[in-house]
Design a protein around this motif. Sequence first.
Motif, PDB file in Angstrom:
ATOM      1  N   ILE A 146      42.577  44.994  40.592  1.00 47.61           N
ATOM      2  CA  ILE A 146      42.660  43.609  40.140  1.00 47.61           C
ATOM      3  C   ILE A 146      43.581  43.486  38.933  1.00 47.61           C
ATOM      4  N   HIS A 147      43.475  44.409  38.005  1.00 48.30           N
ATOM      5  CA  HIS A 147      44.156  44.277  36.715  1.00 48.30           C
ATOM      6  C   HIS A 147      45.574  44.832  36.712  1.00 48.30           C
ATOM      7  N   ALA A 148      45.844  45.800  37.556  1.00 48.50           N
ATOM      8  CA  ALA A 148      47.130  46.482  37.453  1.00 48.50           C
ATOM      9  C   ALA A 148      48.153  45.965  38.456  1.00 48.50           C
ATOM     10  N   ALA A 149      47.783  45.951  39.724  1.00 48.62           N
ATOM     11  CA  ALA A 149      48.800  45.762  40.751  1.00 48.62           C
ATOM     12  C   ALA A 149      48.691  44.455  41.510  1.00 48.62           C
ATOM     13  N   THR A 150      47.567  43.784  41.452  1.00 46.93           N
ATOM     14  CA  THR A 150      47.425  42.640  42.345  1.00 46.93           C
ATOM     15  C   THR A 150      47.079  41.357  41.606  1.00 46.93           C
ATOM     16  N   MET A 151      45.827  41.015  41.589  1.00 47.42           N
ATOM     17  CA  MET A 151      45.389  39.642  41.341  1.00 47.42           C
ATOM     18  C   MET A 151      45.961  39.016  40.067  1.00 47.42           C
ATOM     19  N   VAL A 152      45.776  39.646  38.934  1.00 46.11           N
ATOM     20  CA  VAL A 152      46.147  38.986  37.685  1.00 46.11           C
ATOM     21  C   VAL A 152      47.654  38.885  37.495  1.00 46.11           C
ATOM     22  N   THR A 153      48.423  39.661  38.245  1.00 42.79           N
ATOM     23  CA  THR A 153      49.882  39.539  38.145  1.00 42.79           C
ATOM     24  C   THR A 153      50.414  38.413  39.012  1.00 42.79           C
ATOM     25  N   ALA A 154      49.561  37.825  39.855  1.00 41.08           N
ATOM     26  CA  ALA A 154      50.019  36.775  40.764  1.00 41.08           C
ATOM     27  C   ALA A 154      50.551  35.569  40.003  1.00 41.08           C
ATOM     28  N   GLY A 155      49.929  35.243  38.869  1.00 43.11           N
ATOM     29  CA  GLY A 155      50.398  34.106  38.090  1.00 43.11           C
ATOM     30  C   GLY A 155      51.802  34.311  37.549  1.00 43.11           C
ATOM     31  N   VAL A 156      52.110  35.520  37.127  1.00 41.65           N
ATOM     32  CA  VAL A 156      53.455  35.824  36.630  1.00 41.65           C
ATOM     33  C   VAL A 156      54.465  35.695  37.769  1.00 41.65           C
ATOM     34  N   TYR A 157      54.106  36.250  38.934  1.00 43.06           N
ATOM     35  CA  TYR A 157      54.984  36.125  40.101  1.00 43.06           C
ATOM     36  C   TYR A 157      55.253  34.651  40.402  1.00 43.06           C
ATOM     37  N   LEU A 158      54.206  33.811  40.331  1.00 42.35           N
ATOM     38  CA  LEU A 158      54.360  32.388  40.630  1.00 42.35           C
ATOM     39  C   LEU A 158      55.347  31.729  39.669  1.00 42.35           C
ATOM     40  N   LEU A 159      55.235  32.032  38.375  1.00 46.00           N
ATOM     41  CA  LEU A 159      56.140  31.439  37.393  1.00 46.00           C
ATOM     42  C   LEU A 159      57.590  31.833  37.667  1.00 46.00           C
ATOM     43  N   VAL A 160      57.794  33.081  38.055  1.00 48.38           N
ATOM     44  CA  VAL A 160      59.161  33.548  38.299  1.00 48.38           C
ATOM     45  C   VAL A 160      59.680  33.023  39.631  1.00 48.38           C
ATOM     46  N   ARG A 161      58.841  33.068  40.666  1.00 50.62           N
ATOM     47  CA  ARG A 161      59.278  32.592  41.990  1.00 50.62           C
ATOM     48  C   ARG A 161      59.659  31.127  41.960  1.00 50.62           C
ATOM     49  N   LEU A 162      58.883  30.310  41.259  1.00 49.19           N
ATOM     50  CA  LEU A 162      59.105  28.859  41.236  1.00 49.19           C
ATOM     51  C   LEU A 162      59.864  28.426  39.990  1.00 49.19           C
ATOM     52  N   ASN A 163      60.709  29.311  39.464  1.00 49.94           N
ATOM     53  CA  ASN A 163      61.426  28.995  38.227  1.00 49.94           C
ATOM     54  C   ASN A 163      62.286  27.738  38.314  1.00 49.94           C
ATOM     55  N   PRO A 164      62.881  27.357  39.466  1.00 49.05           N
ATOM     56  CA  PRO A 164      63.648  26.095  39.480  1.00 49.05           C
ATOM     57  C   PRO A 164      62.790  24.871  39.181  1.00 49.05           C
ATOM     58  N   ILE A 165      61.517  24.920  39.561  1.00 47.85           N
ATOM     59  CA  ILE A 165      60.622  23.795  39.259  1.00 47.85           C
ATOM     60  C   ILE A 165      60.317  23.760  37.770  1.00 47.85           C
ATOM     61  N   TYR A 166      59.995  24.906  37.196  1.00 45.26           N
ATOM     62  CA  TYR A 166      59.644  24.947  35.771  1.00 45.26           C
ATOM     63  C   TYR A 166      60.846  24.628  34.882  1.00 45.26           C
ATOM     64  N   GLU A 167      62.026  24.993  35.324  1.00 45.49           N
ATOM     65  CA  GLU A 167      63.198  24.683  34.512  1.00 45.49           C
ATOM     66  C   GLU A 167      63.483  23.187  34.471  1.00 45.49           C
ATOM     67  N   MET A 221      44.472  41.036  29.751  1.00 46.62           N
ATOM     68  CA  MET A 221      44.700  39.639  29.366  1.00 46.62           C
ATOM     69  C   MET A 221      45.841  39.530  28.375  1.00 46.62           C
ATOM     70  N   SER A 222      45.845  40.419  27.393  1.00 44.13           N
ATOM     71  CA  SER A 222      46.872  40.388  26.361  1.00 44.13           C
ATOM     72  C   SER A 222      48.255  40.672  26.934  1.00 44.13           C
ATOM     73  N   GLN A 223      48.354  41.684  27.794  1.00 43.93           N
ATOM     74  CA  GLN A 223      49.658  42.048  28.343  1.00 43.93           C
ATOM     75  C   GLN A 223      50.164  41.004  29.333  1.00 43.93           C
ATOM     76  N   ILE A 224      49.265  40.385  30.094  1.00 39.13           N
ATOM     77  CA  ILE A 224      49.693  39.284  30.950  1.00 39.13           C
ATOM     78  C   ILE A 224      50.212  38.133  30.084  1.00 39.13           C
TER      79      ILE A 224
END
Length: 631
Positions: free
Chosen positions: A256-277, A316-319
Amino acid sequence: MTTVAVTGWVCLLSPLTAALLITLAGDRLSRRGAGYLATTSTFVSFGAALVGFMSLLGDNPEERAEVTTAWTWLKAGSFEAGLSLLVDPLSMMMMLIVSGVGSLIVMYSIGYMDGEDEERRYFAYMALFVFSMLLLVEGANLVLLLAGWGLVGLASYLLIGFHHERPSAVAAAKKAFVMNAIGDATMALAIFLLFWKTGTVTFSGVFDGVDGLSNTVVTLAALGLLGGAVAKSAQIPLQTWLPDAMEGPTPVSALIHAATMVTAGVYLLVRLNPIYEQAEFVQDLAAAIGAVTLIVAGLIALVQWDIKRVIAYSTMSQIGYMFLGAGIGAYSSAMFHLMTHAFFKALLFLAAGIVIHALAGEQDIRNMGGLRDALPRTYRAMLIGGLALAGIFPLSGFWSKDSILASALAGSTYDKVLFVIGLGGVFLTALYTFRMLFVAFGGERSAYAREHLHDTSHGEAPFSMGAAVAVLSVLAIVGGWIQIPGLWHPLSNWLDPVAEPLVEPSVTQDWVTSLVSMGIALGGIWLAWLIWSKRTVALPAWPEARRVLEHKFYFDELYDQVFYKPAVAIARLLGRSVEEPLVAGSIDATVSSVREAGRASTLIQTGYLRAYALALMTGLAVLAVLFVAFR
C-alpha cells in the motif's frame, strides 16, 4: 497488435489470472502453491513491462504512446468508453514500479505468511491489488482510471481487514474504505463534469477540450480530481485512515505504502497535468497540501512507538514531497521521488517485518533494543533504508528529494516558501527515522527481546523474505543514480513528452540545495543521537505539544464530533421516529391482520358435511343468478 500493446495486456492480465485461478482452485491448490502462483504472475507482469519498455525505447520520443482497445466497454447515447489501454512513458514507468516492487513484496509474503490459515485468500487479494493498480495506471480514459481507482480501494479494504477476527482490523478496513469513498465521489463528479463539457472521457480528448472551458468549470473539475488524489494518497485532511491501515499484515503495508495505493494520487496529478495547469489555484493548493502534510506527518512520527506507524507517517510525509513537486510543475522530479521512495519504503517495511517476525509479532520499539547484534543483516537493511529516507548521499532519496526542493527554489516566491517548508521536513525526517533506529537497534536488549527473540543461528528470515530485502537494499542505494544534476537526466527526458515541467532548476541550484539539505539531515541525525542513542523513550520536554502529537492533532476526535456522532444520533432518531413506527410497525400490523383473518376463517370450519354442502349450493345459486342477470 504491436509488441508494446501485447506487453501492456500481458502485464495487466497476468495478476488477474492468478487471482481467478487461486479463487477457483480453492482447497485443490496448496497454500504454498497459491503463493508461488501469485508471485509468478507478478514477475510475469514485470517481465512484460520490461519488454514493453525496451520496445518504447526504440521509438521516436514524440511517438512513445500507443492506445489499444479490446472492445467498446460502455455506450449510451453520445457517451462511449472503450476497454482501452494507454502505454506511454508515464504509464510504463508506473508499470515497472508496480510490478517490480510488487513482485518482490509478494515473494516476501511466501515466507512471512507461511502457516497462516487463509494464505490462499491473502495471495488472491494481493494479486487482485496489483491488477487493480495496473488497471489504474494503464487505463486510456477517465472511466477506466476510475474503475481502477475503485478496485484499488476495494483491494485495500480486503487486505487491511485480512485478520477479520480482530475488531481493530475490521474498523481500520472500514475507515480506509469510507475515507477513500469520499475521494472517489468527488473524482466521479469531476469526470461527469468533464464529459458533460467536453463530450469525451479519453485523456487526449479531454486535454484538447480543456482550453475551451471556463475557468470555473476547470477549477471545479480540478478540485474534484484533487479530492480523489488527496484521499488515496492520505494527504491532509483525508489522511486519518493511513496509520490505522497498519492493522493489515506487514507486506500489505509495504504494498500500500510503497508501490501502489498511496502513489496513485501523485500519478493522477502528473497524468492530468494539462487540467491542473489550466486551474493554477488548484495546482498551488495541491503543493500547499503536500507541504503541510509533510510537516504534520513528520511531527506525529516523532511520538509514535509502533515501528510500522513510524514508517507509515514517513510515507505521508514523503507523498507530501511528491504533491509539492507535482503542484509546482516539477513532474519528473515528483515521479523520480515516487520511484526511489518505492525502493526504500518497501525496504523499510519488509525489514521491519523481519524484526516483527523475529519478536513473535511485537511492534513496539520500546520492547526492542539491542537488535543490532542479534539481527545484523536486518539492521544494515534498515540503516540503508533510513539513510535513503533521510536523503543522505549517495543513496537514492538524496537525489530524488533534493530534485523536488531544487525545483521549488527555482520557482516563484510562493515556491520558495514551499522550499523552506520542505527543508523543515528534511530535518524532521532524519530526526524521527533515526529515533526509530536508535531505540529499536541500539543500547541494551530489552527484557521482552531477550525472552521472545527467536533463534537466528540458522538465518534471520526465510529465503523469500531475505532475498526481497537484499534486492531492495541494492535498489535503495543505486536507484537514484539514474539522474544526476549536470551529468545525465534520462528520466526527465523520458517523461518530458508526457509531462513537460513548468520549472527547471539550474545545476548550481541543484547542488546548493543538496548540500543544504544533507547538512540539515545530518543535523537531525545528530540530534536524534543526542536524545535517543541511550534508548530514552520520551521526548525531552513540552508535554502539551507531545499530547497534541500523540492525538495526531485531534483529527480523529474532530471527525468523530463533526461527522460520526451526529450521523449516529440522526440514525437513532430516524430509527425511533420512522423505522420503528412506520416500517417495523406496518410489518407488525400486516402480520396481526393475517393472523386475525386466519383465526376468523376457523369459525366456519365446523366439520359437518351438511354445512359444507349448504355453502357449496349457496355459492352455485349466487353464480347462477349473476349469470342470468348479466347475460
